[in-house]
Design a protein around this motif. Sequence first.
Motif, mmCIF file in Angstrom:
data_model
loop_
_atom_site.group_PDB
_atom_site.id
_atom_site.type_symbol
_atom_site.label_atom_id
_atom_site.label_comp_id
_atom_site.label_asym_id
_atom_site.label_seq_id
_atom_site.Cartn_x
_atom_site.Cartn_y
_atom_site.Cartn_z
ATOM 1 N N GLY A 20 0.982 -1.184 0.004
ATOM 2 C CA GLY A 20 -0.001 -0.185 -0.055
ATOM 3 C C GLY A 20 0.798 1.360 0.082
ATOM 4 N N LEU A 21 1.874 1.157 0.556
ATOM 5 C CA LEU A 21 2.751 2.379 0.791
ATOM 6 C C LEU A 21 3.397 2.584 -0.748
ATOM 7 N N ILE A 22 3.851 1.539 -1.335
ATOM 8 C CA ILE A 22 4.520 1.720 -2.599
ATOM 9 C C ILE A 22 3.433 2.069 -3.727
ATOM 10 N N THR A 23 2.144 1.573 -3.832
ATOM 11 C CA THR A 23 1.462 1.921 -4.651
ATOM 12 C C THR A 23 0.143 2.976 -4.495
ATOM 13 N N SER A 24 0.315 3.582 -3.285
ATOM 14 C CA SER A 24 -0.601 4.600 -2.845
ATOM 15 C C SER A 24 -0.328 5.792 -3.565
ATOM 16 N N ARG A 25 -1.358 6.577 -4.109
ATOM 17 C CA ARG A 25 -1.107 7.901 -4.356
ATOM 18 C C ARG A 25 -1.944 8.753 -3.463
ATOM 19 N N ASN A 26 -2.566 8.372 -2.497
ATOM 20 C CA ASN A 26 -3.086 9.171 -1.595
ATOM 21 C C ASN A 26 -2.058 9.203 -0.119
ATOM 22 N N MET A 27 -2.086 10.579 0.158
ATOM 23 C CA MET A 27 -1.304 10.820 1.488
ATOM 24 C C MET A 27 -2.002 10.165 2.557
ATOM 25 N N VAL A 28 -3.136 10.312 2.795
ATOM 26 C CA VAL A 28 -3.698 9.629 4.019
ATOM 27 C C VAL A 28 -3.534 7.919 3.838
ATOM 28 N N ARG A 29 -3.894 7.285 2.882
ATOM 29 C CA ARG A 29 -3.676 5.948 2.541
ATOM 30 C C ARG A 29 -2.070 5.550 2.818
ATOM 31 N N ALA A 30 -1.233 6.329 2.371
ATOM 32 C CA ALA A 30 0.123 6.262 2.772
ATOM 33 C C ALA A 30 0.391 6.215 4.401
#
Length: 101
Positions: A20-30
Motif C-alpha cells: 500500500g505504501l508503494i502503490t498509494s497515490r493518496n497521502m492519507v492512505r500512505a
Amino acid sequence: MIFEHALFLSVYLFSIGLYGLITSRNMVRALMCLELILNSVNINFVLFSDIFDNRQLKGDIFSIFVIAIAAAEAAIGLAIVSSIHRNKKSISINQSNLLSN
C-alpha cells in the motif's frame, strides 16, 4: 503453534502495508499503510520478547515507544496533509509539488 500464527500475521500486515505504501497515490492512505508496518513491527517485538526474553520486558517497552512515535507521526502527518490540502486543494502524492508556487 501460536508463534507461527503471530509471525504469519506480522508478515501479512507488513506486506500489505509495504504494498500500500508503494502503490498509494493518496497521502492519507500512505500514512495508514505506514501505521500497518509499524504495528507489524510491534507484533514482532512483543512476540520475540515473549519467546526469548520472558523475564525482562525489553520488547514490550520498546513497542510502547514505537506506539508513541507512531501516534506523534500520525498527528504531525495529518496536520501536514491538512495544510497541503488547504493550500493545494489536493492530497494526491503525484500532484503535490511543495517546491513550486
